[in-house]
Design a protein around this motif. Structure first.
Motif, PDB file in Angstrom:
ATOM      1  N   GLU A 176      19.818  -0.851 -12.575  1.00 48.49           N
ATOM      2  CA  GLU A 176      19.460  -0.355 -13.899  1.00 48.49           C
ATOM      3  C   GLU A 176      18.874  -1.427 -14.813  1.00 48.49           C
ATOM      4  N   ASN A 177      19.282  -2.664 -14.627  1.00 47.11           N
ATOM      5  CA  ASN A 177      18.832  -3.735 -15.522  1.00 47.11           C
ATOM      6  C   ASN A 177      17.854  -4.710 -14.855  1.00 47.11           C
ATOM      7  N   GLU A 178      17.320  -4.290 -13.715  1.00 49.60           N
ATOM      8  CA  GLU A 178      16.288  -5.107 -13.062  1.00 49.60           C
ATOM      9  C   GLU A 178      14.987  -5.052 -13.883  1.00 49.60           C
ATOM     10  N   PRO A 179      14.206  -6.124 -13.874  1.00 46.89           N
ATOM     11  CA  PRO A 179      12.952  -6.144 -14.642  1.00 46.89           C
ATOM     12  C   PRO A 179      11.860  -5.329 -13.957  1.00 46.89           C
ATOM     13  N   GLU A 180      10.836  -5.003 -14.744  1.00 43.26           N
ATOM     14  CA  GLU A 180       9.655  -4.365 -14.182  1.00 43.26           C
ATOM     15  C   GLU A 180       9.058  -5.266 -13.105  1.00 43.26           C
ATOM     16  N   ARG A 181       8.563  -4.665 -12.042  1.00 42.25           N
ATOM     17  CA  ARG A 181       8.001  -5.336 -10.870  1.00 42.25           C
ATOM     18  C   ARG A 181       9.090  -5.954  -9.987  1.00 42.25           C
ATOM     19  N   GLY A 182      10.344  -5.660 -10.274  1.00 36.99           N
ATOM     20  CA  GLY A 182      11.437  -6.192  -9.488  1.00 36.99           C
ATOM     21  C   GLY A 182      11.848  -5.249  -8.370  1.00 36.99           C
ATOM     22  N   ILE A 183      13.103  -5.402  -7.896  1.00 38.66           N
ATOM     23  CA  ILE A 183      13.544  -4.635  -6.728  1.00 38.66           C
ATOM     24  C   ILE A 183      13.671  -3.142  -7.020  1.00 38.66           C
ATOM     25  N   ARG A 184      13.914  -2.784  -8.271  1.00 34.48           N
ATOM     26  CA  ARG A 184      13.968  -1.349  -8.584  1.00 34.48           C
ATOM     27  C   ARG A 184      12.601  -0.698  -8.379  1.00 34.48           C
ATOM     28  N   THR A 219      10.320  -1.775  -6.289  1.00 33.71           N
ATOM     29  CA  THR A 219      10.107  -1.711  -4.845  1.00 33.71           C
ATOM     30  C   THR A 219      10.789  -0.481  -4.267  1.00 33.71           C
ATOM     31  N   MET A 220      12.027  -0.234  -4.678  1.00 38.92           N
ATOM     32  CA  MET A 220      12.739   0.966  -4.234  1.00 38.92           C
ATOM     33  C   MET A 220      11.952   2.213  -4.596  1.00 38.92           C
ATOM     34  N   CYS A 221      11.437   2.250  -5.802  1.00 33.41           N
ATOM     35  CA  CYS A 221      10.708   3.419  -6.299  1.00 33.41           C
ATOM     36  C   CYS A 221       9.433   3.667  -5.498  1.00 33.41           C
ATOM     37  N   PHE A 222       8.681   2.602  -5.235  1.00 30.27           N
ATOM     38  CA  PHE A 222       7.468   2.743  -4.435  1.00 30.27           C
ATOM     39  C   PHE A 222       7.808   3.180  -3.009  1.00 30.27           C
ATOM     40  N   ILE A 269      -4.334   0.726  -9.256  1.00 38.78           N
ATOM     41  CA  ILE A 269      -5.435   0.480 -10.187  1.00 38.78           C
ATOM     42  C   ILE A 269      -4.934  -0.028 -11.530  1.00 38.78           C
ATOM     43  N   SER A 270      -3.669   0.184 -11.820  1.00 43.01           N
ATOM     44  CA  SER A 270      -3.107  -0.252 -13.096  1.00 43.01           C
ATOM     45  C   SER A 270      -2.885  -1.759 -13.117  1.00 43.01           C
ATOM     46  N   ARG A 271      -3.346  -2.406 -14.170  1.00 42.15           N
ATOM     47  CA  ARG A 271      -3.162  -3.857 -14.299  1.00 42.15           C
ATOM     48  C   ARG A 271      -1.705  -4.225 -14.545  1.00 42.15           C
ATOM     49  N   TRP A 272      -0.873  -3.241 -14.857  1.00 44.11           N
ATOM     50  CA  TRP A 272       0.536  -3.497 -15.098  1.00 44.11           C
ATOM     51  C   TRP A 272       1.341  -3.562 -13.807  1.00 44.11           C
ATOM     52  N   LYS A 273       0.711  -3.171 -12.707  1.00 46.14           N
ATOM     53  CA  LYS A 273       1.408  -3.141 -11.424  1.00 46.14           C
ATOM     54  C   LYS A 273       1.060  -4.362 -10.580  1.00 46.14           C
ATOM     55  N   ASN A 274       1.982  -4.699  -9.667  1.00 40.93           N
ATOM     56  CA  ASN A 274       1.775  -5.786  -8.722  1.00 40.93           C
ATOM     57  C   ASN A 274       1.140  -5.201  -7.459  1.00 40.93           C
ATOM     58  N   MET A 275      -0.130  -5.520  -7.237  1.00 43.32           N
ATOM     59  CA  MET A 275      -0.873  -4.940  -6.121  1.00 43.32           C
ATOM     60  C   MET A 275      -0.240  -5.276  -4.774  1.00 43.32           C
ATOM     61  N   GLU A 276       0.216  -6.515  -4.608  1.00 37.90           N
ATOM     62  CA  GLU A 276       0.829  -6.911  -3.340  1.00 37.90           C
ATOM     63  C   GLU A 276       2.115  -6.123  -3.090  1.00 37.90           C
ATOM     64  N   GLN A 277       2.908  -5.930  -4.124  1.00 38.59           N
ATOM     65  CA  GLN A 277       4.148  -5.162  -4.008  1.00 38.59           C
ATOM     66  C   GLN A 277       3.859  -3.719  -3.590  1.00 38.59           C
ATOM     67  N   ILE A 278       2.873  -3.114  -4.206  1.00 42.43           N
ATOM     68  CA  ILE A 278       2.501  -1.740  -3.881  1.00 42.43           C
ATOM     69  C   ILE A 278       1.999  -1.635  -2.444  1.00 42.43           C
ATOM     70  N   TRP A 336      -4.234   2.614   3.156  1.00 46.87           N
ATOM     71  CA  TRP A 336      -5.477   2.019   2.671  1.00 46.87           C
ATOM     72  C   TRP A 336      -5.159   1.069   1.522  1.00 46.87           C
ATOM     73  N   THR A 337      -5.412  -0.219   1.721  1.00 46.37           N
ATOM     74  CA  THR A 337      -5.065  -1.247   0.741  1.00 46.37           C
ATOM     75  C   THR A 337      -6.214  -1.595  -0.203  1.00 46.37           C
ATOM     76  N   LEU A 338      -7.199  -0.745  -0.313  1.00 47.44           N
ATOM     77  CA  LEU A 338      -8.358  -1.028  -1.161  1.00 47.44           C
ATOM     78  C   LEU A 338      -7.919  -1.371  -2.588  1.00 47.44           C
ATOM     79  N   ASN A 339      -8.524  -2.403  -3.153  1.00 50.02           N
ATOM     80  CA  ASN A 339      -8.249  -2.784  -4.536  1.00 50.02           C
ATOM     81  C   ASN A 339      -9.159  -1.972  -5.456  1.00 50.02           C
TER      82      ASN A 339
END
Length: 220
Positions: free
Chosen positions: A95-103, A105-108, A133-142, A159-162
């Motif tokens: 619940e208190n993990e930061p954005e782009r953290g393990i939560r 990853t679980m969600c993706f 496509i969102s600049r707020w997301k970590n492309m490698e994580q996704i 498909w890993t297209l940027n």
């Protein structure tokens, strides 16, 4: 067709893929991806599975905007279950993990695994997502999550297209303004909403008002 559309690079599915299932998180993120696929004559279907989005009225608004755009272009749209209880169960302890953290990853992982399962059952050999496509997301994580989900199924490719590159990010904003898409002010989950509101209040801003802002109208 304007000059920006004419400059789009023709896309091809990886490994001679025939049919794409595109996981979509929302209309603003998927608008440019969808128009790029249409311009490239790629056979694709939208798969909307986002049980992370909270609260329900926000979920419904994001989904309906995506349906509206898909229907405008005649693109098939799969409305998957709003499996919110399962999402919260998986998020326990994070619940208190930061954005782009393990939560995240679980969600993706959760969303891509369901996407890959549907693809395998319905004849799709390629999956991808508009999330990147969102600049707020970590492309490698996704991409890591997408590749992991696809690897569980025989002859399936992620498909890993940027989508951000070659003008994609700029066209994403232009399309959002043109279509007057609903403007989302936080990632989507309850914890993202909580943390965004905490930041806003600490910086002298009002809390988020759901359903208020649209691109091209009343922008902040």
């Amino acid at each position: 067709m304007d000059n920006k559309e004419l400059k789009r690079e023709k896309l091809n599915l990886p490994n001679d893929g025939k049919k794409l299932l595109l996981h979509s998180c929302c209309a603003p993120c998927s608008g440019e991806v969808m128009e790029a696929l249409i311009a490239s004559d790629i056979d694709f279907t939208i798969y909307f599975y986002n049980p992370n989005i909270h609260p329900r009225n926000e979920y419904d608004l994001r989904k309906e905007e995506n349906i509206r755009f898909a229907e405008k272009h005649g693109i098939p749209f799969v409305d998957a279950d709003y499996d919110v209880d399962h999402w919260f169960e998986l998020a326990k302890g994070m619940e208190n993990e930061p954005e782009r953290g393990i939560r995240c990853t679980m969600c993706f992982d959760m969303r891509f695994e369901k996407t890959a399962e549907y693809a395998a059952e319905h004849g799709f050999d390629v999956i991808s997502s508009s999330l990147g496509i969102s600049r707020w997301k970590n492309m490698e994580q996704i991409n890591d999550c997408g590749l992991r989900a696809a690897s569980r199924h025989t002859d399936m490719e992620y498909w890993t297209l940027n989508w951000r590159k070659k003008g994609g990010s700029a066209r994403m904003l232009e399309i959002s303004k043109r279509e007057k898409f609903y403007m989302q002010e936080y990632c989507g989950c309850a914890y993202s909403l909580r943390d965004t509101n905490r930041w806003r209040m600490a910086n002298g801003r009002e809390k988020i008002e759901l359903g208020k802002y649209y691109y091209g109208e009343d922008e902040q």
